[in-house]
Design an enzyme around this catalytic site. Sequence first.
Site, PDB file in Angstrom:
ATOM      1  N   ASP A  55      34.346  36.404  46.137  1.00 56.20           N
ATOM      2  CA  ASP A  55      35.007  36.008  47.052  1.00 56.20           C
ATOM      3  C   ASP A  55      36.382  36.839  47.134  1.00 56.20           C
ATOM      4  O   ASP A  55      36.724  37.599  45.970  1.00 56.20           O
ATOM      5  CB  ASP A  55      35.469  34.447  46.950  1.00 56.20           C
ATOM      6  CG  ASP A  55      35.602  33.891  45.413  1.00 56.20           C
ATOM      7  OD1 ASP A  55      36.159  34.843  44.911  1.00 56.20           O
ATOM      8  OD2 ASP A  55      35.132  32.863  45.026  1.00 56.20           O
ATOM      9  N   ASP A  57      40.293  36.261  47.053  1.00 52.46           N
ATOM     10  CA  ASP A  57      41.368  35.241  46.938  1.00 52.46           C
ATOM     11  C   ASP A  57      42.595  36.026  47.210  1.00 52.46           C
ATOM     12  O   ASP A  57      42.833  37.155  46.879  1.00 52.46           O
ATOM     13  CB  ASP A  57      41.359  34.720  45.597  1.00 52.46           C
ATOM     14  CG  ASP A  57      40.139  33.696  45.509  1.00 52.46           C
ATOM     15  OD1 ASP A  57      39.658  33.362  46.291  1.00 52.46           O
ATOM     16  OD2 ASP A  57      39.686  33.785  44.013  1.00 52.46           O
ATOM     17  N   ASP A 133      44.946  33.651  34.002  1.00 47.00           N
ATOM     18  CA  ASP A 133      44.490  33.426  32.705  1.00 47.00           C
ATOM     19  C   ASP A 133      44.395  34.940  31.798  1.00 47.00           C
ATOM     20  O   ASP A 133      45.035  35.323  31.027  1.00 47.00           O
ATOM     21  CB  ASP A 133      42.974  32.936  32.592  1.00 47.00           C
ATOM     22  CG  ASP A 133      41.984  33.406  33.573  1.00 47.00           C
ATOM     23  OD1 ASP A 133      42.334  34.384  34.400  1.00 47.00           O
ATOM     24  OD2 ASP A 133      40.922  32.848  33.795  1.00 47.00           O
TER      25      ASP A 133
HETATM   26  P1  ATP Z   1      34.630  35.021  40.125  1.00 47.11           P
HETATM   27  O1  ATP Z   1      34.402  36.193  40.176  1.00 47.11           O
HETATM   28  O2  ATP Z   1      33.905  34.116  39.209  1.00 47.11           O
HETATM   29  O3  ATP Z   1      35.269  34.310  41.181  1.00 47.11           O
HETATM   30  P2  ATP Z   1      37.768  34.860  39.465  1.00 47.11           P
HETATM   31  O4  ATP Z   1      38.393  35.639  38.528  1.00 47.11           O
HETATM   32  O5  ATP Z   1      37.801  35.278  41.024  1.00 47.11           O
HETATM   33  O6  ATP Z   1      35.875  35.248  38.955  1.00 47.11           O
HETATM   34  P3  ATP Z   1      38.222  32.197  40.264  1.00 47.11           P
HETATM   35  O7  ATP Z   1      37.675  30.929  39.509  1.00 47.11           O
HETATM   36  O8  ATP Z   1      37.712  32.332  41.466  1.00 47.11           O
HETATM   37  O9  ATP Z   1      37.670  33.475  39.326  1.00 47.11           O
HETATM   38  O10 ATP Z   1      39.980  32.116  40.003  1.00 47.11           O
HETATM   39  C1  ATP Z   1      40.719  33.241  40.794  1.00 47.11           C
HETATM   40  C2  ATP Z   1      41.566  33.766  40.084  1.00 47.11           C
HETATM   41  O11 ATP Z   1      42.598  32.528  39.597  1.00 47.11           O
HETATM   42  C3  ATP Z   1      41.376  34.198  38.712  1.00 47.11           C
HETATM   43  O12 ATP Z   1      41.168  35.407  38.882  1.00 47.11           O
HETATM   44  C4  ATP Z   1      42.435  33.751  37.778  1.00 47.11           C
HETATM   45  O13 ATP Z   1      43.524  34.600  38.081  1.00 47.11           O
HETATM   46  C5  ATP Z   1      43.115  32.521  38.543  1.00 47.11           C
HETATM   47  N1  ATP Z   1      42.567  31.459  37.374  1.00 47.11           N
HETATM   48  C6  ATP Z   1      41.613  30.732  37.708  1.00 47.11           C
HETATM   49  N2  ATP Z   1      41.128  29.885  36.606  1.00 47.11           N
HETATM   50  C7  ATP Z   1      42.144  29.929  35.973  1.00 47.11           C
HETATM   51  C8  ATP Z   1      42.562  29.172  34.899  1.00 47.11           C
HETATM   52  N3  ATP Z   1      41.737  27.978  34.278  1.00 47.11           N
HETATM   53  N4  ATP Z   1      43.743  29.584  34.295  1.00 47.11           N
HETATM   54  C9  ATP Z   1      44.514  30.315  34.878  1.00 47.11           C
HETATM   55  N5  ATP Z   1      44.574  31.338  35.716  1.00 47.11           N
HETATM   56  C10 ATP Z   1      43.057  30.950  36.420  1.00 47.11           C
HETATM   57 MG    MG Z   2      37.020  34.066  42.543  1.00 46.95          MG
END
Ligand code: ATP
Ligand code: MG
Length: 424
Positions: A55, A57, A133
């Site tokens: 996705d 964001d 994170d």
């Molecule tokens: P994916 O490819 O699985 O979507 P992602 O890194 O985009 O991986 P998401 O859960 O979509 O993960 O979260 C988007 C962003 O929000 C992360 O990249 C991170 O910067 C932040 N984030 C998500 N969860 C947390 C958390 N528990 N603590 C701190 N930051 C977080």
């Molecule tokens: Mg994501």
Amino acid sequence: MKNIVRIPFSQHGINERQICKKAQIILNALTKAGYEAYLVGGAVRDLLLGKQPKDFDIATSAHPEQIKKVLPSTRIIGRRFRLAHVHFGREFIEVATFRAPHDKSDKGLVSNDGRIIHDNVYGTIAEDALRRDFTINALFYDLSTGEILDFVDGMQDIEQRQLRLIGDPSRRYREDPVRMLRAIRFMAKLGFSLEPETKSPIRELSPLLSTIAPARLFDESLKLFHSGYAVLTFSLLRKYLLFSCLFPLTEQSLKEEESGLFLNLVMSALNNTDKRIQGNKPVNPAFLFAVMLWHQVKKGEIMYREMGNPELQSMHMAASDILTCQVKSVAIPRRFSNITREIWTMQGRFQFKACRRALNFIENKRFRAAYDFMCLRASSGEPLEEDCEWWTLFQSLSSEDQLTMCNAASPQKYKRSGRRRRRK
Ligand code: ATP
Ligand code: MG
């Protein structure tokens, strides 16, 4: 705080064409309206690694109401945080306002054990980077200049292929223990290692997962096991003592079952799940739970039968006990747990091959899931090879040939089972 590093296109190679059109529309509209807006998180990370992002964001200086003014198709949602979903028909892109780390303001609440319970505090882009994170998840891509903004040496960690928590790892895990699961998920998905300080507190802090709402752990479990890397994820979760916090009954079974049959079942199921995901085939969470809890449910069923209960009732009672216990750690929404229960209770029906019962059974809408489960049991070493072969052939035949086959099925087996059932 470290200085901001601006990385030009010539050093990172992400170009506009790789970014989905909808995200570009939002980024351009917010920038034109005078706000800062960046692509952030997993999308930037994945593009840098040459992977297709799940996705796109966006993070912005605009507050949710301001986003809605610029982009009227926005819906403001908010459970833990207030977020804007900018809709394009049924699809949407998540747009989050920059947030400050919770300790920057008295509005961010932290519980006694250090957990964030509310962190809806708006901040600057630099603060937003720090509350994320891992460093590799805190890179911001500026569509208008083509630069990546790096506040945390995330690019360096991308190059070194390592996961490093931003800030003090113990404190960050205590704030949100789900970050331990995210560490495992990204290790498996990206093939990255854990930087030593990020790695060292996990085993000790793993019990903190018990403070997380079971519904959130359900969502995380699906991300862990339905992302195409379930086999590796499973072994990493066990290695870091996190698996037993999610599936305590499964861990107990793995320890109890010395023959290794149950481990075989779990591994075969996870392997199949990975193959299905990689082949873009659907997977149902009910199946995962059916597998994870099978050994305990079977044990419970035997116990109830030995107490003199009929076979099917015993299975139902055991299923209720086991599901009640499991949902204390990882919740299972009813729509899935009902299917899990059906998969289990149908296992006894494969022995009945006489015509009426066999023909009725294959018409059942859960037959396929129950059959897949039975064949999985067979392939992992339970003595069910013949049943698996019989039902595989039976399904593939014309109605006429099915009749011939089930007429030939041993009526003795049917009678014997009937007598055994009557005795109880
Ligand atoms: P994916 O490819 O699985 O979507 P992602 O890194 O985009 O991986 P998401 O859960 O979509 O993960 O979260 C988007 C962003 O929000 C992360 O990249 C991170 O910067 C932040 N984030 C998500 N969860 C947390 C958390 N528990 N603590 C701190 N930051 C977080
Ligand atoms: Mg994501």
